[in-house]
Write an enzyme that holds these catalytic residues in place. Structure first.
Site, PDB file in Angstrom:
ATOM      1  N   SER A   1      39.949  84.828   2.518  1.00  0.00           N
ATOM      2  CA  SER A   1      40.196  83.853   3.574  1.00  0.00           C
ATOM      3  C   SER A   1      38.901  83.564   4.347  1.00  0.00           C
ATOM      4  O   SER A   1      38.223  84.488   4.789  1.00  0.00           O
ATOM      5  CB  SER A   1      41.262  84.422   4.505  1.00  0.00           C
ATOM      6  OG  SER A   1      41.485  83.516   5.533  1.00  0.00           O
TER       7      SER A   1
ATOM      8  N   ASN B   1      39.637  82.977   9.849  1.00  0.00           N
ATOM      9  CA  ASN B   1      39.214  81.594   9.626  1.00  0.00           C
ATOM     10  C   ASN B   1      39.898  80.700  10.657  1.00  0.00           C
ATOM     11  O   ASN B   1      41.107  80.790  10.854  1.00  0.00           O
ATOM     12  CB  ASN B   1      39.629  81.196   8.192  1.00  0.00           C
ATOM     13  CG  ASN B   1      39.189  79.787   7.817  1.00  0.00           C
ATOM     14  OD1 ASN B   1      38.674  79.047   8.669  1.00  0.00           O
ATOM     15  ND2 ASN B   1      39.386  79.415   6.563  1.00  0.00           N
TER      16      ASN B   1
ATOM     17  N   GLY C   1      43.274  83.145  -0.025  1.00  0.00           N
ATOM     18  CA  GLY C   1      42.471  84.209  -0.628  1.00  0.00           C
ATOM     19  C   GLY C   1      42.973  85.575  -0.227  1.00  0.00           C
ATOM     20  O   GLY C   1      43.804  85.717   0.668  1.00  0.00           O
TER      21      GLY C   1
ATOM     22  N   THR D   1      38.820  75.927   0.824  1.00  0.00           N
ATOM     23  CA  THR D   1      39.353  74.614   1.185  1.00  0.00           C
ATOM     24  C   THR D   1      38.238  73.584   1.310  1.00  0.00           C
ATOM     25  O   THR D   1      38.365  72.443   0.851  1.00  0.00           O
ATOM     26  CB  THR D   1      40.147  74.723   2.494  1.00  0.00           C
ATOM     27  OG1 THR D   1      41.148  75.718   2.319  1.00  0.00           O
ATOM     28  CG2 THR D   1      40.803  73.418   2.850  1.00  0.00           C
TER      29      THR D   1
ATOM     30  N   GLU E   1      43.556  88.893   1.444  1.00  0.00           N
ATOM     31  CA  GLU E   1      43.605  89.003   2.898  1.00  0.00           C
ATOM     32  C   GLU E   1      43.970  90.437   3.310  1.00  0.00           C
ATOM     33  O   GLU E   1      44.948  90.985   2.816  1.00  0.00           O
ATOM     34  CB  GLU E   1      44.692  88.045   3.412  1.00  0.00           C
ATOM     35  CG  GLU E   1      44.415  87.420   4.737  1.00  0.00           C
ATOM     36  CD  GLU E   1      45.383  86.263   4.985  1.00  0.00           C
ATOM     37  OE1 GLU E   1      44.910  85.138   5.113  1.00  0.00           O
ATOM     38  OE2 GLU E   1      46.601  86.507   5.050  1.00  0.00           O
TER      39      GLU E   1
HETATM   40  N1  LIG Z   1      30.160  74.370   2.240  1.00  0.00           N
HETATM   41  C1  LIG Z   1      30.315  74.591   3.542  1.00  0.00           C
HETATM   42  N2  LIG Z   1      29.446  74.070   4.415  1.00  0.00           N
HETATM   43  C2  LIG Z   1      29.598  74.297   5.720  1.00  0.00           C
HETATM   44  N3  LIG Z   1      30.562  75.019   6.275  1.00  0.00           N
HETATM   45  C3  LIG Z   1      31.480  75.577   5.453  1.00  0.00           C
HETATM   46  C4  LIG Z   1      31.397  75.374   4.042  1.00  0.00           C
HETATM   47  N4  LIG Z   1      32.435  76.041   3.505  1.00  0.00           N
HETATM   48  C5  LIG Z   1      33.113  76.615   4.514  1.00  0.00           C
HETATM   49  N5  LIG Z   1      32.552  76.329   5.687  1.00  0.00           N
HETATM   50  C6  LIG Z   1      32.992  76.780   7.014  1.00  0.00           C
HETATM   51  O1  LIG Z   1      33.854  77.870   6.851  1.00  0.00           O
HETATM   52  C7  LIG Z   1      35.122  77.597   7.395  1.00  0.00           C
HETATM   53  C8  LIG Z   1      36.205  78.196   6.535  1.00  0.00           C
HETATM   54  O2  LIG Z   1      36.237  77.553   5.296  1.00  0.00           O
HETATM   55  P1  LIG Z   1      37.586  77.292   4.499  1.00  0.00           P
HETATM   56  O3  LIG Z   1      37.246  76.439   3.363  1.00  0.00           O
HETATM   57  O4  LIG Z   1      38.634  76.829   5.414  1.00  0.00           O
HETATM   58  O5  LIG Z   1      37.919  78.744   4.009  1.00  0.00           O
HETATM   59  P2  LIG Z   1      39.091  79.191   3.063  1.00  0.00           P
HETATM   60  O6  LIG Z   1      39.827  77.967   2.647  1.00  0.00           O
HETATM   61  O7  LIG Z   1      38.394  79.872   1.947  1.00  0.00           O
HETATM   62  O8  LIG Z   1      39.888  80.104   3.848  1.00  0.00           O
HETATM   63  C9  LIG Z   1      35.228  76.114   7.474  1.00  0.00           C
HETATM   64  O9  LIG Z   1      36.066  75.711   8.498  1.00  0.00           O
HETATM   65  C10 LIG Z   1      33.786  75.724   7.736  1.00  0.00           C
HETATM   66  O10 LIG Z   1      33.493  75.840   9.113  1.00  0.00           O
HETATM   67 MG   LIG Z   2      41.718  77.441   2.974  1.00  0.00          MG
END
Ligand SMILES: Nc1ncnc2c1ncn2[C@@H]1O[C@H](COP(=O)(O)OP(=O)(O)O)[C@@H](O)[C@H]1O
Ligand SMILES: [Mg+2]
Length: 1049
Positions: A132, A182, A410, A137, A412
């Site tokens: 997570s 997150n 993911g 995403t 957790e």
């Molecule tokens: N490629 C990226 N560039 C910039 N910030 C990112 C990137 N990927 C993730 N983040 C940051 O990390 C946070 C969490 O990412 P997210 O994709 O929501 O995580 P997951 O879906 O894996 O739980 C996002 O809200 C963003 O702030």
């Molecule tokens: Mg996500």
């Protein structure tokens, strides 16, 4: 071993010798910075060392290089900051480019999947995994954006693209929440198919959602929030809307929003997110009514949370009916029915309905169950609604290819883990299993396909954990279901006991009772621990049965089925009430949906994105090695790398390998014309590869050690400079040559055209000239004929030519007698014209003349009549103007004037008078009056000659000034003829002639003049031409006059 930091450029400098040299050079300049560490772990010399692996990740992460490959798997480290690597330019750079040509990027993976789909017509999927907050995403959104921007589009496709993109904010608002891990954690799993037509344009989509974490609706752990939509609606909703929904703009008012004690998050702007979601709903195709009904449901969940119970004698009742009023209005249900349903339960036993009151605790959990059910079902409805809007409706073209995107929660681990974490982590075990199978399988397939012997690699296979959870009859889920279904006093604790009895001794299962002393210290008595592939997790069994049962009392279901809210009537189907069969438990449903997901994924060609979270504090630039090591371990990245490297570190298709390195061998440079495999064989032999260092497959070369390749790469590096210069020189020469040739041929074309134009003009002129000449000649031949077509041009020309000649040579003045000679045919016309011209000149001359001049002219005319061609000095007199008189009043003696009396003097001139006898010259004045000429000496009038008695006037034809006035000799008053001399003889005689009207009485004599000298005597004057004017008395008694010749005649 290769020293750290030496740029490894093998893949990325590829294009320098490729045909598209310029772009590749630019590319290599752009990616110079990218060559920190290795871009593909496969090329890590010390590939078994976890430390080297993590060091490579760290080095790149510090340079903001968040992407690295393991072969075709993309490892991505969350930067926690915006990087400038997602622009349109970046997308363009990755479009249609080979995976290895540019630096690692999520776009390269996207593009590769897209191209495989198009060229091989095989469905693809991109699996994004990681714990997570690792960036799953975000990665899935980047992929979607990449397709939206780079794929071909039509108008219809544009709407689909928009809807695909806009489905994200909507689903995130309803399905994401802030967790400790997150700020925007997805609380549901999502698998999305993007459908492409044969042209590669996105034409539709379909989303499958997995197990929404409904418990969040009623409870949040400390520091966490409920789903975003609640906060967005309260913060961003218009006053009007809130009033309609009966809500206050204060999240702290709602019991369901205060549990985590975290109303605000700095990284989230609920108000602006609200606007984005509202707009997105419209794009997806929600009308105002849909939105209104949806929000009614969301608001009623908040009202439900605020329903307060009281209790009397173990029977609960609702403390205040404020909420019920709102609920009944918003949900469109009868208030009494709802109140009854929230305080009583109805069950059917043996065909009979039994209604019993609920105590306070039961009532609140019934209320919470309703909230969760309403929210959960609404979420599913929402996904279906989005699917309907993404559905590709054209049946005729139902033949499409698919790229699937899996973004699922993911792995957790929290302080306190419950049923939801159990499901989530089970899901991750399944995905890991898939990953292991597919990567191993594909690796094996490749060796097999190439005819290379394959040596198996040891790796941890997590199948054992999957079985522990899902095995029929023996697995955790089976036991959980059993406890849920069996009659009797089943509870979370009997479930735990049963687990201990069944699983005891399993290497991946521990409880407080089963564990050793050390374990007991860190485990509660109500927990069981699973040793997941990704780490140990303790699960608290409290609530497992309830959550698995996911029950809603019948009377609550009935109340919802009666709702007038259109969404709810779709969510709560009446058929459900009559269905006697017990629905599957939550865990079983989830297991089944995962099995289906695995099926879907197995049928497609997978690409992997492995997301890593660099630290737990969501901070940019922080690389927590312990945390990263843990993820590297459980994601199986080292194993992945080992498998990849087990056989051969590097493999490339023959043509690619040959193309890149052919410059290193004279036989293969610049072109190899034989079989590709022979070319590669020749090349590696020339490079001195030892037999154990490489193998030649059917279409690829496999190189065992990276150092072999590095040596080759270094050789290329040094060769490249020379080669590049050569290529450059060749290229520049070629460019200049083509440029010159282009210029030259352009010049020739222009010249040819211009010459053509000139030649055509010249030919035209000649033709015209020949025609004119011919016409002229013909006209000349026919010139004497009547006017006819043959001669009219000529005749006209002759006329025209004469007129032009005249125009140029007209006489300048009246005296100018010149006149161009006309051709014979026009003599008459010419003469007429000449006269007209002369008349015209005379006429205009006369018009300009004043009276004095007229007078002058008249006198000159008289002079001309008398003297022209007769007297030698006449021509000299012509240009001299005649004057009024030569003597004025003061020049004449007043006595003489007095003696004239009333007679008016018209002209006076000094003259010389010669005596009649001795010819003595005497100075006298000659005065002319109206009647007579008078000779005056001083004051005396010496002689008066009336004009009436003037017989004539004689004058010589020479240039002298002598003249004789003849008077009658018989007249006694007269003393005889008078011999006079005037300086202005022409003027003087003209005046006399005019005054005396004797124009015809002037005789011009040659030789000599006779005159009477009085008293019958006669005198003679002889005139002879001489050199000068001389007047003497000759020996013969004549007066002799010699005068010079002025005009030769
Ligand atoms: N490629 C990226 N560039 C910039 N910030 C990112 C990137 N990927 C993730 N983040 C940051 O990390 C946070 C969490 O990412 P997210 O994709 O929501 O995580 P997951 O879906 O894996 O739980 C996002 O809200 C963003 O702030
Ligand atoms: Mg996500």
């Amino acid at each position: 071993m290769r020293a750290a930091g030496i740029p490894l450029s093998m893949e990325y400098h590829w294009g320098v010798v490729a045909s598209d040299g310029v772009r590749a050079m630019m590319e290599s300049a752009l990616t110079a910075r990218d060559r920190v560490g290795v871009q593909d772990f496969v090329l890590l010399e010390n590939y078994t060392s976890e430390a080297a692996f993590i060091e490579n990740l760290r080095k790149r992460f510090k340079e903001n290089l968040i992407y690295t490959y393991i072969g075709s798997v993309l490892v991505s480290v969350n930067p926690y900051k915006d990087l400038e690597i997602y622009t349109k330019n970046h997308m363009e750079r990755y479009r249609g480019v080979n995976f290895y040509e540019v630096s690692p990027h999520i776009y390269a993976v996207s593009d590769n999947a897209y191209r495989s789909m198009r060229t091989e017509r095989k469905d693809q999927c991109i699996l994004i995994s990681g714990e997570s907050g690792a960036g799953k995403t975000e990665a899935s959104k980047k992929i979607l954006q990449y397709y939206a921007v780079t794929c071909p589009a039509s108008e219809h496709v544009q709407t689909i693209k928009d809807r695909l993109l806009q489905s994200n904010p909507v689903l995130e608002a309803f399905g994401n929440a802030k967790t400790l891990r997150n700020d925007n954690s997805s609380r549901f799993g999502k698998y999305m198919d993007i459908q492409f037509d044969f042209k590669g344009a996105p034409i539709g989509g379909h989303i499958i959602n997995y197990l929404l974490e409904k418990s969040r609706v009623v409870h949040q752990n400390h520091g966490e929030r409920n789903f975003h939509i609640f906060y967005q609606m309260i913060e961003g909703g218009e006053e009007d809307l809130l009033r309609r929904l009966g809500l206050e703009r204060n999240t702290q008012q709602y019991q369901y929003l205060v549990k985590g004690n975290c109303p605000k998050v700095s990284s989230i702007n609920d108000r602006s997110d609200w606007k984005v979601v509202r707009k997105a709903l419209t794009v997806i195709g929600f009308n105002d009514d849909d939105v209104e009904e949806l929000l009614n449901i969301i608001a009623s969940v908040l009202h439900l949370g605020n329903v307060q119970y009281g209790e009397e004698e173990g029977h609960s009742h609702i403390a205040s009916d404020t909420q019920i009023k709102y609920l009944s209005r918003l949900l469109g249900v009868n208030g009494t029915v709802l109140t009854e349903a929230l305080t009583h339960k109805k069950i059917i036993a043996k065909g009979e309905e039994l209604v019993s009151p609920l105590n306070l605790e039961q009532a609140s959990s019934a209320r919470d169950a309703l909230s969760k059910a309403v929210y959960g079902r609404t979420f599913t409805w929402l996904v279906n609604k989005i699917n309907a809007s993404l559905e590709y409706k054209d049946e005729a073209h139902s033949n499409f290819s698919v790229i699937g995107l899996l973004d699922i929660y993911g792995f957790e681990v929290f302080q306190h883990n419950s049923f939801e974490q159990f499901c989530i982590n089970y899901c991750n075990e399944k995905l890991q299993q898939l990953f292991i199978e597919l990567t191993l399988k594909s690796e094996q397939d490749e060796y097999e396909a190439e005819g290379i012997t394959w040596e198996p690699v040891q790796y941890f296979n997590n199948k054992i954990i999957c079985d522990l959870v899902e095995e029929k009859f023996k697995g955790i889920i089976s036991i959980l279901d059993e406890e849920c279904l069996r009659p009797g006093d089943a509870s979370d604790f009997t479930f735990l006991e049963k687990l201990e009895n069944t699983m005891g001794g399993h290497p991946h299962f521990v409880t407080h009772k089963l564990g050793d002393g050390k374990t007991r210290k860190v485990m509660g008595r109500e927990e069981f621990r699973l040793l997941h592939y990704a780490g140990e997790v303790n699960y608290d069994v409290n609530g497992f049965l309830d959550k698995n049962n996911d029950l809603l009392f019948r009377n609550l279901k009935e109340a919802m089925c009666m709702s007038e809210n259109k969404i709810l009537t779709q969510c709560f189907d009446r058929d459900e009430l009559s269905d006697r069969k017990r629905p599957d438990t939550a865990a079983t449903q989830f297991k089944a949906s995962l099995a289906k997901l695995m099926e879907i994924l197995m049928s497609k060609e997978p690409s992997y994105v492995r997301c890593i979270k660099p630290n737990d504090s969501k901070q940019a630039g922080r690389f927590d090695e312990v945390l990263v090591r843990h993820q590297v371990k459980y994601l199986g990245l080292m194993e992945n790398l080992r498998v990849r490297r087990a056989g051969f570190a590097y493999r490339r298709r023959y043509e690619t390998f040959l193309q890149r390195y052919k410059s290193l061998c004279p036989e293969t440079w610049p072109n190899w014309n034989g079989k590709l495999s022979d070319g590669v064989s020749t090349l590696v032999k020339h490079l001195g590869y030892k037999p154990e260092e490489y193998k030649l497959g059917r279409s690829k070369i496999f190189i065992r050690f990276p150092k072999t390749l590095f040596a080759t790469e270094e050789a290329l590096e040094s060769r490249k400079h020379g080669l590049a210069t050569k290529l450059q020189a060749g290229w520049k020469g070629y460019r200049q040559r083509t440029k010159y040739q282009k210029l030259r041929s352009s010049a020739i074309v222009i010249q040819a055209w211009w010459r053509g134009i000139l030649a055509r003009r010249k030919a035209d002129r000649r033709r015209q000239a020949a025609y004119t000449i011919r016409r002229f000649i013909k006209g000349f031949i026919y010139r004497h004929k009547e006017r006819c077509p043959e001669n009219e041009y000529f005749l006209d020309y002759v006329r025209y030519a004469l007129l032009m000649k005249l125009h140029r040579n007209l006489p300048k003045n009246v005296l100018d007698k010149s006149w161009p000679a006309p051709p014979a045919a026009l003599a008459e016309a010419s003469e007429l014209l000449r006269k007209m011209c002369m008349q015209n000149m005379v006429w205009s001359y006369c018009k300009k003349m004043n009276p004095e001049w007229k007078h002058q002219m008249e006198q000159k005319m008289v002079a001309s009549e008398i003297f022209k061609d007769k007297k030698d000095n006449y021509p000299q007199s012509v240009p001299k103007l005649f004057v009024g008189t030569r003597l004025n009043g003061e020049d004449i003696n007043p006595k003489a004037i007095q003696a004239l009396g009333s007679e008016k003097m018209k002209y006076a001139v000094p003259v010389t008078k010669y005596d009649r006898k001795g010819y003595k010259p005497r100075s006298r004045q000659l005065l002319l009056t109206a009647d007579s000429a008078v000779i005056v000496e001083e004051g005396k009038l010496k002689q008066r000659i009336d004009y009436g008695s003037l017989k004539g006037i004689s004058v010589s034809s020479l240039s002298d000034g002598l003249f004789v006035l003849h008077v009658p000799s018989e007249d006694n008053n007269q003393k005889g003829d008078v011999v006079l001399q005037s300086e202005h003889v022409i003027e003087t005689l003209t005046k006399i002639a005019i005054c005396a009207d004797k124009i015809n009485s002037i005789n011009i004599n040659q030789g000599s003049i006779k005159f009477t000298a009085g008293h019958g005597k006669e005198g003679i004057i002889d005139f002879t031409p001489g050199s000068e004017l001389l007047v003497t008395k000759a020996k013969n008694g004549h007066l002799s006059v010699t005068a010079p010749r002025l005009n030769s005649r």
